[in-house]
Scaffold this motif. Structure first.
Motif, PDB file in Angstrom:
ATOM      1  N   GLY A  90       0.805  -1.204  -0.083  1.00  0.00           N
ATOM      2  CA  GLY A  90       0.067  -0.032   0.038  1.00  0.00           C
ATOM      3  C   GLY A  90       0.766   1.313  -0.069  1.00  0.00           C
ATOM      4  O   GLY A  90       0.620   2.343  -0.590  1.00  0.00           O
ATOM      5  N   MET A  91       1.915   0.950   0.677  1.00  0.00           N
ATOM      6  CA  MET A  91       2.657   2.406   1.001  1.00  0.00           C
ATOM      7  C   MET A  91       3.468   2.571  -0.407  1.00  0.00           C
ATOM      8  O   MET A  91       3.592   3.714  -0.740  1.00  0.00           O
ATOM      9  N   LEU A  92       4.097   1.451  -1.188  1.00  0.00           N
ATOM     10  CA  LEU A  92       4.655   1.673  -2.156  1.00  0.00           C
ATOM     11  C   LEU A  92       3.672   1.966  -3.469  1.00  0.00           C
ATOM     12  O   LEU A  92       4.278   2.880  -4.311  1.00  0.00           O
ATOM     13  N   MET A  93       2.649   1.749  -3.335  1.00  0.00           N
ATOM     14  CA  MET A  93       1.729   2.139  -4.308  1.00  0.00           C
ATOM     15  C   MET A  93       1.184   3.425  -4.228  1.00  0.00           C
ATOM     16  O   MET A  93       1.011   4.208  -5.367  1.00  0.00           O
ATOM     17  N   ALA A  94       0.989   3.890  -2.932  1.00  0.00           N
ATOM     18  CA  ALA A  94       0.774   5.203  -2.796  1.00  0.00           C
ATOM     19  C   ALA A  94       1.922   6.326  -3.225  1.00  0.00           C
ATOM     20  O   ALA A  94       1.669   7.301  -3.424  1.00  0.00           O
ATOM     21  N   ASP A  95       2.982   5.769  -3.074  1.00  0.00           N
ATOM     22  CA  ASP A  95       4.476   6.501  -3.341  1.00  0.00           C
ATOM     23  C   ASP A  95       4.250   6.799  -4.906  1.00  0.00           C
ATOM     24  O   ASP A  95       5.003   7.788  -5.350  1.00  0.00           O
ATOM     25  N   HIS A  96       3.991   5.792  -5.517  1.00  0.00           N
ATOM     26  CA  HIS A  96       3.925   5.844  -6.956  1.00  0.00           C
ATOM     27  C   HIS A  96       2.666   5.680  -7.668  1.00  0.00           C
ATOM     28  O   HIS A  96       2.509   4.660  -8.650  1.00  0.00           O
ATOM     29  N   GLY A 108      -7.375   1.123  -1.064  1.00  0.00           N
ATOM     30  CA  GLY A 108      -7.847   0.012  -0.639  1.00  0.00           C
ATOM     31  C   GLY A 108      -6.944  -0.916   0.197  1.00  0.00           C
ATOM     32  O   GLY A 108      -7.330  -1.527   1.371  1.00  0.00           O
ATOM     33  N   PHE A 109      -5.542  -0.954  -0.156  1.00  0.00           N
ATOM     34  CA  PHE A 109      -4.548  -1.940   0.879  1.00  0.00           C
ATOM     35  C   PHE A 109      -4.373  -1.106   2.145  1.00  0.00           C
ATOM     36  O   PHE A 109      -4.123  -1.947   2.960  1.00  0.00           O
ATOM     37  N   LEU A 110      -4.303   0.180   1.915  1.00  0.00           N
ATOM     38  CA  LEU A 110      -3.905   0.770   3.096  1.00  0.00           C
ATOM     39  C   LEU A 110      -5.154   0.595   4.281  1.00  0.00           C
ATOM     40  O   LEU A 110      -4.896   0.398   5.526  1.00  0.00           O
ATOM     41  N   GLU A 111      -6.464   0.713   3.659  1.00  0.00           N
ATOM     42  CA  GLU A 111      -7.761   0.463   4.608  1.00  0.00           C
ATOM     43  C   GLU A 111      -7.913  -0.971   5.133  1.00  0.00           C
ATOM     44  O   GLU A 111      -8.066  -1.099   6.145  1.00  0.00           O
ATOM     45  N   ARG A 112      -7.227  -1.936   4.164  1.00  0.00           N
ATOM     46  CA  ARG A 112      -7.407  -3.101   4.843  1.00  0.00           C
ATOM     47  C   ARG A 112      -6.243  -3.560   5.831  1.00  0.00           C
ATOM     48  O   ARG A 112      -6.627  -4.168   6.754  1.00  0.00           O
ATOM     49  N   ARG A 120      -1.612   0.881  13.559  1.00  0.00           N
ATOM     50  CA  ARG A 120      -0.679   1.510  12.738  1.00  0.00           C
ATOM     51  C   ARG A 120      -0.767   2.798  12.349  1.00  0.00           C
ATOM     52  O   ARG A 120      -1.428   3.138  11.372  1.00  0.00           O
ATOM     53  N   MET A 121      -0.145   3.740  13.175  1.00  0.00           N
ATOM     54  CA  MET A 121      -0.320   5.183  12.771  1.00  0.00           C
ATOM     55  C   MET A 121       0.271   5.574  11.597  1.00  0.00           C
ATOM     56  O   MET A 121      -0.154   6.556  11.014  1.00  0.00           O
ATOM     57  N   ASN A 122       1.479   5.085  11.200  1.00  0.00           N
ATOM     58  CA  ASN A 122       2.043   5.700  10.059  1.00  0.00           C
ATOM     59  C   ASN A 122       1.387   5.321   8.861  1.00  0.00           C
ATOM     60  O   ASN A 122       1.180   6.248   7.884  1.00  0.00           O
ATOM     61  N   VAL A 123       0.419   4.392   8.816  1.00  0.00           N
ATOM     62  CA  VAL A 123      -0.609   3.988   7.832  1.00  0.00           C
ATOM     63  C   VAL A 123      -1.523   4.977   7.674  1.00  0.00           C
ATOM     64  O   VAL A 123      -2.278   5.198   6.593  1.00  0.00           O
ATOM     65  N   ARG A 124      -2.133   5.175   9.009  1.00  0.00           N
ATOM     66  CA  ARG A 124      -3.380   6.125   9.174  1.00  0.00           C
ATOM     67  C   ARG A 124      -2.863   7.229   8.784  1.00  0.00           C
ATOM     68  O   ARG A 124      -3.671   8.099   8.068  1.00  0.00           O
ATOM     69  N   ARG A 125      -1.617   8.066   8.987  1.00  0.00           N
ATOM     70  CA  ARG A 125      -1.250   9.230   8.620  1.00  0.00           C
ATOM     71  C   ARG A 125      -1.187   9.309   6.882  1.00  0.00           C
ATOM     72  O   ARG A 125      -1.591  10.289   6.375  1.00  0.00           O
ATOM     73  N   ARG A 126      -0.719   8.043   6.407  1.00  0.00           N
ATOM     74  CA  ARG A 126      -0.700   8.249   4.900  1.00  0.00           C
ATOM     75  C   ARG A 126      -2.071   8.223   4.057  1.00  0.00           C
ATOM     76  O   ARG A 126      -2.568   8.776   3.420  1.00  0.00           O
ATOM     77  N   HIS A 143     -10.400   9.789  10.870  1.00  0.00           N
ATOM     78  CA  HIS A 143      -9.018   9.202  11.258  1.00  0.00           C
ATOM     79  C   HIS A 143      -8.240  10.309  11.972  1.00  0.00           C
ATOM     80  O   HIS A 143      -7.599   9.905  13.278  1.00  0.00           O
ATOM     81  N   LEU A 144      -8.286  11.576  11.755  1.00  0.00           N
ATOM     82  CA  LEU A 144      -7.379  12.466  12.329  1.00  0.00           C
ATOM     83  C   LEU A 144      -8.076  12.676  13.816  1.00  0.00           C
ATOM     84  O   LEU A 144      -7.407  12.525  14.977  1.00  0.00           O
ATOM     85  N   GLN A 145      -9.470  12.786  14.027  1.00  0.00           N
ATOM     86  CA  GLN A 145      -9.860  13.032  15.556  1.00  0.00           C
ATOM     87  C   GLN A 145     -10.006  11.860  15.987  1.00  0.00           C
ATOM     88  O   GLN A 145      -9.771  11.894  17.429  1.00  0.00           O
TER      89      GLN A 145
END
Length: 161
Positions: A90-96, A108-112, A120-126, A143-145
Protein backbone atom coordinates in the motif's frame (compact mmCIF):
# COMPACT_ATOMS: atom_id res chain seq x y z
CA UNK A 1 -26.72 -61.49 -11.44
CA UNK A 2 -23.80 -59.16 -10.77
CA UNK A 3 -22.67 -58.36 -7.24
CA UNK A 4 -20.76 -55.47 -5.83
CA UNK A 5 -17.23 -56.30 -4.77
CA UNK A 6 -17.11 -54.54 -1.39
CA UNK A 7 -13.44 -55.18 -0.81
CA UNK A 8 -12.42 -53.57 -4.13
CA UNK A 9 -14.78 -50.65 -3.52
CA UNK A 10 -13.30 -50.02 -0.05
CA UNK A 11 -9.73 -50.17 -1.40
CA UNK A 12 -10.55 -47.75 -4.23
CA UNK A 13 -12.25 -45.39 -1.79
CA UNK A 14 -9.23 -45.38 0.56
CA UNK A 15 -6.81 -44.87 -2.35
CA UNK A 16 -8.96 -42.02 -3.66
CA UNK A 17 -9.10 -40.30 -0.27
CA UNK A 18 -5.35 -40.66 0.30
CA UNK A 19 -4.54 -39.45 -3.21
CA UNK A 20 -6.96 -36.50 -2.93
CA UNK A 21 -5.53 -35.48 0.45
CA UNK A 22 -2.00 -35.72 -0.90
CA UNK A 23 -2.85 -33.52 -3.87
CA UNK A 24 -4.53 -30.99 -1.58
CA UNK A 25 -1.56 -30.69 0.78
CA UNK A 26 0.95 -30.65 -2.08
CA UNK A 27 -0.98 -27.78 -3.67
CA UNK A 28 -1.00 -25.82 -0.39
CA UNK A 29 2.76 -26.33 -0.06
CA UNK A 30 3.40 -25.13 -3.63
CA UNK A 31 1.24 -22.02 -3.14
CA UNK A 32 3.20 -21.03 -0.01
CA UNK A 33 6.48 -21.72 -1.77
CA UNK A 34 5.52 -19.63 -4.80
CA UNK A 35 4.30 -16.80 -2.60
CA UNK A 36 7.68 -16.40 -0.97
CA UNK A 37 9.33 -16.39 -4.38
CA UNK A 38 7.18 -13.37 -5.27
CA UNK A 39 8.18 -11.64 -2.04
CA UNK A 40 11.85 -12.29 -2.72
CA UNK A 41 11.52 -10.97 -6.29
CA UNK A 42 9.82 -7.82 -4.98
CA UNK A 43 12.70 -7.23 -2.56
CA UNK A 44 15.15 -7.70 -5.41
CA UNK A 45 13.21 -5.20 -7.54
CA UNK A 46 13.26 -2.68 -4.69
CA UNK A 47 17.03 -3.07 -4.46
CA UNK A 48 17.29 -2.47 -8.21
CA UNK A 49 15.11 0.63 -7.86
CA UNK A 50 17.37 2.00 -5.14
CA UNK A 51 20.41 1.34 -7.34
CA UNK A 52 18.73 3.01 -10.33
CA UNK A 53 17.87 6.04 -8.19
CA UNK A 54 21.48 6.23 -7.05
CA UNK A 55 22.63 5.99 -10.70
CA UNK A 56 20.00 8.62 -11.68
CA UNK A 57 18.21 6.39 -14.19
CA UNK A 58 14.49 7.27 -13.84
CA UNK A 59 13.25 4.76 -16.43
CA UNK A 60 14.97 1.83 -14.76
CA UNK A 61 13.78 3.05 -11.36
CA UNK A 62 10.17 3.29 -12.56
CA UNK A 63 10.30 -0.18 -14.09
CA UNK A 64 11.83 -1.66 -10.94
CA UNK A 65 9.11 -0.12 -8.77
CA UNK A 66 6.43 -1.44 -11.13
CA UNK A 67 7.97 -4.92 -10.91
CA UNK A 68 8.06 -4.71 -7.12
CA UNK A 69 4.41 -3.66 -6.98
CA UNK A 70 3.43 -6.45 -9.36
CA UNK A 71 5.28 -9.11 -7.35
CA UNK A 72 3.92 -7.86 -4.02
CA UNK A 73 0.40 -7.87 -5.47
CA UNK A 74 0.85 -11.52 -6.49
CA UNK A 75 2.17 -12.32 -3.01
CA UNK A 76 -0.85 -10.66 -1.40
CA UNK A 77 -3.19 -12.68 -3.60
CA UNK A 78 -1.60 -15.89 -2.38
CA UNK A 79 -1.07 -14.86 1.27
CA UNK A 80 -3.78 -12.25 2.00
CA UNK A 81 -3.31 -12.14 5.79
CA UNK A 82 0.29 -10.88 5.90
CA UNK A 83 -0.30 -7.35 7.19
CA UNK A 84 3.35 -6.28 6.90
CA UNK A 85 3.43 -7.03 3.18
CA UNK A 86 0.01 -5.39 2.73
CA UNK A 87 1.40 -2.25 4.36
CA UNK A 88 4.53 -2.40 2.20
CA UNK A 89 2.43 -2.76 -0.95
CA UNK A 90 0.00 0.00 0.00
CA UNK A 91 2.77 2.45 0.86
CA UNK A 92 4.69 1.61 -2.30
CA UNK A 93 1.60 2.07 -4.43
CA UNK A 94 0.79 5.34 -2.68
CA UNK A 95 4.32 6.58 -3.41
CA UNK A 96 4.06 5.69 -7.09
CA UNK A 97 0.48 6.57 -8.08
CA UNK A 98 0.06 6.92 -11.82
CA UNK A 99 -3.69 6.93 -12.38
CA UNK A 100 -7.03 6.81 -10.58
CA UNK A 101 -7.10 3.01 -10.57
CA UNK A 102 -3.71 2.80 -8.84
CA UNK A 103 -4.87 5.46 -6.38
CA UNK A 104 -7.96 3.43 -5.51
CA UNK A 105 -5.93 0.24 -5.10
CA UNK A 106 -3.41 1.95 -2.80
CA UNK A 107 -6.23 3.43 -0.74
CA UNK A 108 -7.90 0.01 -0.51
CA UNK A 109 -4.72 -1.77 0.59
CA UNK A 110 -4.03 0.81 3.29
CA UNK A 111 -7.62 0.56 4.55
CA UNK A 112 -7.26 -3.22 4.68
CA UNK A 113 -4.16 -2.85 6.83
CA UNK A 114 -6.02 -0.59 9.24
CA UNK A 115 -8.97 -2.97 9.43
CA UNK A 116 -6.66 -5.78 10.44
CA UNK A 117 -4.39 -3.72 12.74
CA UNK A 118 -5.86 -0.34 13.72
CA UNK A 119 -2.79 0.69 15.71
CA UNK A 120 -0.55 1.38 12.71
CA UNK A 121 -0.36 5.15 12.88
CA UNK A 122 2.07 5.61 9.98
CA UNK A 123 -0.46 3.91 7.69
CA UNK A 124 -3.24 6.04 9.13
CA UNK A 125 -1.21 9.23 8.46
CA UNK A 126 -0.67 8.18 4.87
CA UNK A 127 -4.34 7.29 4.47
CA UNK A 128 -5.36 10.75 5.71
CA UNK A 129 -3.17 12.32 3.04
CA UNK A 130 -4.70 10.12 0.36
CA UNK A 131 -8.22 10.83 1.63
CA UNK A 132 -7.58 14.56 1.38
CA UNK A 133 -6.23 14.11 -2.16
CA UNK A 134 -9.39 12.19 -3.06
CA UNK A 135 -11.55 14.88 -1.42
CA UNK A 136 -12.89 12.39 1.09
CA UNK A 137 -12.74 14.96 3.84
CA UNK A 138 -15.09 13.17 6.22
CA UNK A 139 -12.90 10.04 6.22
CA UNK A 140 -9.79 12.13 6.81
CA UNK A 141 -11.50 14.01 9.63
CA UNK A 142 -12.54 10.77 11.35
CA UNK A 143 -9.03 9.33 11.19
CA UNK A 144 -7.55 12.57 12.48
CA UNK A 145 -9.99 13.16 15.34
CA UNK A 146 -10.49 9.60 16.49
CA UNK A 147 -6.91 8.32 16.31
CA UNK A 148 -4.08 10.56 15.21
CA UNK A 149 -4.77 13.68 17.28
CA UNK A 150 -5.46 11.57 20.36
CA UNK A 151 -2.16 9.77 19.86
CA UNK A 152 -0.05 12.89 19.29
CA UNK A 153 -2.00 16.06 20.19
CA UNK A 154 0.98 18.42 19.77
CA UNK A 155 1.80 17.46 16.17
CA UNK A 156 1.49 20.65 14.10
CA UNK A 157 1.32 18.76 10.80
CA UNK A 158 -1.76 16.86 11.94
CA UNK A 159 -3.46 20.05 13.10
CA UNK A 160 -2.78 21.61 9.71
CA UNK A 161 -4.37 18.65 7.97
Amino acid sequence: MRTLNLRLTAILLVVGVVFGGGVYFMHAYQVRRNAYVFEREADRALDLAAKAAKDKDPQAEKKAYQDAIKNLAWYVRLVPDNVDVLEKLGMLMADHIQDARAFARAFGFLERVLRQEPGRMNVRRRLVGLAIMARRYQDAKEHLQEFLLKDSPKDAELWEL
